[in-house]
Design a protein around this motif. Structure first.
Motif, mmCIF file in Angstrom:
data_model
loop_
_atom_site.group_PDB
_atom_site.id
_atom_site.type_symbol
_atom_site.label_atom_id
_atom_site.label_comp_id
_atom_site.label_asym_id
_atom_site.label_seq_id
_atom_site.Cartn_x
_atom_site.Cartn_y
_atom_site.Cartn_z
ATOM 1 N N LYS A 23 25.944 -20.211 -18.777
ATOM 2 C CA LYS A 23 26.378 -19.231 -19.771
ATOM 3 C C LYS A 23 27.224 -18.166 -19.100
ATOM 4 C CE LYS A 23 22.188 -19.860 -22.538
ATOM 5 N NZ LYS A 23 21.053 -19.180 -23.221
ATOM 6 N N LYS A 24 28.294 -17.777 -19.766
ATOM 7 C CA LYS A 24 29.195 -16.766 -19.219
ATOM 8 C C LYS A 24 28.988 -15.445 -19.929
ATOM 9 C CE LYS A 24 34.033 -15.764 -18.168
ATOM 10 N NZ LYS A 24 35.433 -16.219 -18.297
ATOM 11 N N PHE A 25 28.611 -14.393 -19.164
ATOM 12 C CA PHE A 25 28.479 -13.043 -19.688
ATOM 13 C C PHE A 25 29.549 -12.205 -19.018
ATOM 14 C CE2 PHE A 25 23.746 -14.182 -19.755
ATOM 15 C CZ PHE A 25 23.865 -14.757 -21.006
ATOM 16 N N SER A 26 30.489 -11.717 -19.812
ATOM 17 C CA SER A 26 31.613 -10.971 -19.258
ATOM 18 C C SER A 26 32.315 -11.857 -18.229
ATOM 19 C CB SER A 26 31.130 -9.650 -18.641
ATOM 20 O OG SER A 26 32.231 -8.851 -18.291
ATOM 21 N N ASN A 27 32.368 -11.492 -16.951
ATOM 22 C CA ASN A 27 33.035 -12.305 -15.935
ATOM 23 C C ASN A 27 32.052 -13.057 -15.050
ATOM 24 O OD1 ASN A 27 35.646 -11.501 -16.700
ATOM 25 N ND2 ASN A 27 35.422 -9.586 -15.561
ATOM 26 N N LYS A 131 18.261 -3.457 -23.077
ATOM 27 C CA LYS A 131 18.885 -3.481 -24.400
ATOM 28 C C LYS A 131 20.411 -3.453 -24.319
ATOM 29 C CE LYS A 131 15.144 -1.125 -26.901
ATOM 30 N NZ LYS A 131 14.796 0.086 -27.680
ATOM 31 N N LEU A 132 20.949 -2.954 -23.208
ATOM 32 C CA LEU A 132 22.389 -2.761 -23.076
ATOM 33 C C LEU A 132 23.075 -4.020 -22.562
ATOM 34 C CD1 LEU A 132 22.382 0.789 -21.430
ATOM 35 C CD2 LEU A 132 22.633 0.232 -23.856
ATOM 36 N N TYR A 133 24.243 -4.313 -23.098
ATOM 37 C CA TYR A 133 25.016 -5.455 -22.627
ATOM 38 C C TYR A 133 25.472 -5.198 -21.190
ATOM 39 C CZ TYR A 133 28.562 -9.074 -22.337
ATOM 40 O OH TYR A 133 29.300 -10.160 -21.936
ATOM 41 N N PRO A 134 25.294 -6.178 -20.278
ATOM 42 C CA PRO A 134 25.611 -5.959 -18.860
ATOM 43 C C PRO A 134 27.099 -5.958 -18.560
ATOM 44 C CG PRO A 134 24.907 -8.228 -19.202
ATOM 45 C CD PRO A 134 24.735 -7.528 -20.530
ATOM 46 N N ILE A 135 27.780 -4.911 -18.969
ATOM 47 C CA ILE A 135 29.232 -4.824 -18.783
ATOM 48 C C ILE A 135 29.609 -4.814 -17.306
ATOM 49 C CG2 ILE A 135 31.238 -3.306 -19.118
ATOM 50 C CD1 ILE A 135 30.019 -2.526 -21.799
ATOM 51 N N GLU A 136 28.850 -4.077 -16.500
ATOM 52 C CA GLU A 136 29.158 -3.966 -15.073
ATOM 53 C C GLU A 136 28.635 -5.142 -14.250
ATOM 54 O OE1 GLU A 136 30.887 -2.013 -13.033
ATOM 55 O OE2 GLU A 136 31.716 -0.921 -14.734
ATOM 56 N N GLU A 137 27.897 -6.046 -14.886
ATOM 57 C CA GLU A 137 27.354 -7.227 -14.209
ATOM 58 C C GLU A 137 26.489 -6.862 -13.002
ATOM 59 O OE1 GLU A 137 30.415 -10.015 -13.295
ATOM 60 O OE2 GLU A 137 31.356 -9.825 -15.248
ATOM 61 N N ILE A 138 25.731 -5.819 -13.120
ATOM 62 C CA ILE A 138 24.824 -5.439 -12.039
ATOM 63 C C ILE A 138 23.397 -5.773 -12.458
ATOM 64 C CG2 ILE A 138 26.344 -3.621 -11.191
ATOM 65 C CD1 ILE A 138 24.619 -1.568 -12.585
ATOM 66 N N THR A 139 22.539 -5.978 -11.474
ATOM 67 C CA THR A 139 21.146 -6.352 -11.754
ATOM 68 C C THR A 139 20.199 -5.411 -11.019
ATOM 69 O OG1 THR A 139 21.249 -7.934 -9.932
ATOM 70 C CG2 THR A 139 21.696 -8.778 -12.152
ATOM 71 N N PRO A 140 20.117 -4.169 -11.446
ATOM 72 C CA PRO A 140 19.234 -3.206 -10.780
ATOM 73 C C PRO A 140 17.767 -3.536 -11.022
ATOM 74 C CG PRO A 140 20.084 -2.268 -12.797
ATOM 75 C CD PRO A 140 20.800 -3.571 -12.606
ATOM 76 N N SER A 141 16.936 -3.188 -10.074
ATOM 77 C CA SER A 141 15.488 -3.327 -10.250
ATOM 78 C C SER A 141 14.979 -2.051 -10.899
ATOM 79 C CB SER A 141 14.805 -3.531 -8.894
ATOM 80 O OG SER A 141 13.407 -3.524 -9.051
ATOM 81 N N MET A 142 14.605 -2.144 -12.169
ATOM 82 C CA MET A 142 14.224 -0.959 -12.940
ATOM 83 C C MET A 142 12.715 -0.797 -13.053
ATOM 84 S SD MET A 142 17.184 0.282 -13.545
ATOM 85 C CE MET A 142 17.116 1.469 -14.901
ATOM 86 N N ASN A 143 11.988 -1.454 -12.162
ATOM 87 C CA ASN A 143 10.546 -1.278 -12.109
ATOM 88 C C ASN A 143 10.211 0.179 -11.792
ATOM 89 O OD1 ASN A 143 8.002 -1.122 -10.238
ATOM 90 N ND2 ASN A 143 7.738 -2.986 -11.453
ATOM 91 N N PRO A 144 9.257 0.801 -12.505
ATOM 92 C CA PRO A 144 8.950 2.221 -12.286
ATOM 93 C C PRO A 144 8.631 2.571 -10.834
ATOM 94 C CG PRO A 144 7.882 1.457 -14.272
ATOM 95 C CD PRO A 144 8.475 0.250 -13.625
ATOM 96 N N LYS A 145 7.860 1.707 -10.154
ATOM 97 C CA LYS A 145 7.526 1.986 -8.759
ATOM 98 C C LYS A 145 8.764 1.964 -7.879
ATOM 99 C CE LYS A 145 2.722 0.370 -8.833
ATOM 100 N NZ LYS A 145 1.745 -0.580 -8.240
ATOM 101 N N ASN A 146 9.652 1.003 -8.158
ATOM 102 C CA ASN A 146 10.878 0.921 -7.374
ATOM 103 C C ASN A 146 11.774 2.136 -7.631
ATOM 104 O OD1 ASN A 146 12.816 -0.590 -5.634
ATOM 105 N ND2 ASN A 146 14.040 -0.533 -7.501
ATOM 106 N N LEU A 147 11.852 2.563 -8.890
ATOM 107 C CA LEU A 147 12.674 3.720 -9.224
ATOM 108 C C LEU A 147 12.125 4.995 -8.589
ATOM 109 C CD1 LEU A 147 13.573 3.078 -12.974
ATOM 110 C CD2 LEU A 147 15.020 2.763 -10.972
#
Length: 472
Positions: A23-27, A131-147
């Motif tokens: 599947k292609k998301f953005s680029n 919820k946001l479309y991944p326009i920047e194609e980044i995959t951050p770890s948004m786990n509370p402990k990691n943040l």
């Protein structure tokens, strides 16, 4: 699909791999393994896809390190409109953050982005981001402990923060500077000390100094100070830290004192600062021989050299009428003494500024009035800071939180500037726009990305704002 993608897929099938789907998301190209199963409720076969990883033209398949998600949780619809708007707001920060924070820049970027619209606690950050479309194609770890760890890493990396501040040091020759405070009872934050604040609270506080450009109101630097420090010496240190030169600093009346003016001159900093209303400098004779109009209001003005600096006196005709009316009413009702009444009449409608720059009075007045817009942004910034204060348990987390909030404020003001340029400030706030643009979605229909319809009102707003967020 690109030829290299089809070639990779064909090779995998030759090796016996079955059910692979790209599947292609953005680029970006993402690999899934698809199967079917019998749905007892719907009484028909349904498709199930499991995410495997991202496909790279050089590295091939980069397998996901995350827990495999079942098809029932795979997201196939995203908020696109607000994602595009939020990304526009801070996209010029991306190269600065990449250089400044290396491996954690994606988490910094994502957390700042989702907080532009308002405070989002760490425990809900991942939900807001997904919820946001991944326009920047980044995959951050948004786990509370990691943040939480990210906040600390950002907080101790002052060199990285200064890299961002230096990158935001624009060609604008005028900077607005002010100090404010947030309150905390956390004993682990030793920067928190009792000090002066407008609310007159006797609670430990942390002061923060914020610089904003005067013309576009964008924040360029934030600096944390102990709660007891609130003098102009902190300004000189802040300026030295990021190497601001050849700028004129526009200060608040609260900074005015002979000592402050002496310090500013000793550090060779150009400044404009209003005197306090009870200043004896109002007794100096300054001829109001010039005039100009500001928002259809007549402003009389004049200037005079004084003690190596220049005094600029302005008389606002409309403000004079309003203040005289108030003074007469208070005097008639015996609310003020005759002495206070007479002194008030002498200063009615008058504004006295001190500066070490020699300019036309009208230019100095316009510099002074630029504080009005910037001061509103301080309130926005404080609301973000105050929201998280109970969860900050040490200095490092506090420093990181203040910096992330600074980035969010930058994005907020960027959207505000678009609204202002389109003359829509009376109709919309940045949060209004974000809520409106949330109505535009991107959907994944069997690997084909499709936009939902852009409502007519949103399309007209995008055109007026000259944003060009939606593909034609």
């Amino acid at each position: 699909m690109e030829e290299w993608v089809n070639n990779w897929l064909a090779k995998q099938r030759e090796l016996g791999e079955k059910g692979l789907e790209i599947k292609k998301f953005s680029n970006g190209h993402y690999v899934y393994r698809s199967t079917t199963y019998w749905d007892k409720e719907l009484k028909k076969r349904r498709k199930k896809s499991v995410y495997i990883g991202k496909l790279d033209i050089n590295k091939g398949l980069i397998e996901s390190q995350k827990t495999v998600i079942s098809s029932k949780r795979v997201r196939s619809i995203w908020e696109y409109g607000n994602a595009a708007l939020l990304n526009y707001a801070i996209q010029d920060l991306k190269p600065l953050l990449q250089t400044a924070f290396g491996e954690i820049w994606e988490e910094v970027y994502a957390l700042a982005l989702i907080r532009i619209a308002g405070y989002v606690p760490l425990k809900r950050a991942n939900l807001a981001w997904e919820k946001l479309y991944p326009i920047e194609e980044i995959t951050p770890s948004m786990n509370p402990k990691n943040l939480s760890k990210v906040l600390k890493e950002v907080g101790i990396n002052r060199k990285g923060q200064n890299h961002v501040f230096s990158g935001l040091n624009s060609e604008d020759k005028q900077l607005v500077y002010d100090l404010s405070a947030i309150f905390t009872r956390s004993e682990a934050i030793n920067f928190a000390e009792k000090g002066y604040n407008k609310e007159h609270f006797h609670i430990p506080q942390v002061n923060f100094a914020l610089f904003c450009t005067a013309n576009d109101n964008l924040p360029t630097m934030v600096r944390i100070l102990p709660g007891s420090v609130r003098d102009v010496k902190s300004l000189a240190l802040s300026v030295q830290e990021i190497g601001v030169e050849n700028k004129t600093l526009i200060l608040d009346r609260g900074f005015y004192s002979q000592g402050s003016i002496k310090t500013l001159n000793e550090h060779k900093l150009s400044f404009v600062i209003p005197t306090k209303r009870n200043s004896t400098l109002y007794n100096e004779q300054i001829n109001l021989s010039e005039h100009f109009f500001y928002h259809e209001r007549l402003i009389k003005c004049g200037k005079k050299e004084y003690g190596g600096n220049i005094l600029y006196l302005f008389e606002d005709s409309e403000m004079k009428k309003e203040e005289e009316y108030t003074l007469y009413k208070q005097h008639d009702e015996n609310k003020i003494t005759s002495k206070t009444f007479n002194k008030g009449l002498e200063k009615a409608g008058k504004i006295l500024l001190v500066s070490n720059v020699d300019l036309a009075p009208e230019n100095v007045f316009l510099m002074y009035k630029k504080r009005d817009t910037v001061e509103k942004h301080y309130d926005t910034y404080k609301s973000i800071l105050e929201a998280d204060k109970l969860y900050l348990q040490d200095n490092e987390s506090l420093f990181g939180h203040i910096f992330i909030s600074f980035l969010s404020l930058y994005g907020y003001v960027k959207i505000q500037n678009c609204i202002r340029k389109a003359n829509l400030t009376s109709k919309y706030s940045p949060r209004d726009l974000i809520e409106q643009f949330r109505k535009v979605y991107m959907m994944d229909l069997d690997g084909k990305m499709i936009f939902t319809e852009v409502p007519k009102k949103i399309g007209e707003m995008e055109k007026k704002l000259n944003l060009k967020l939606f593909p034609k």
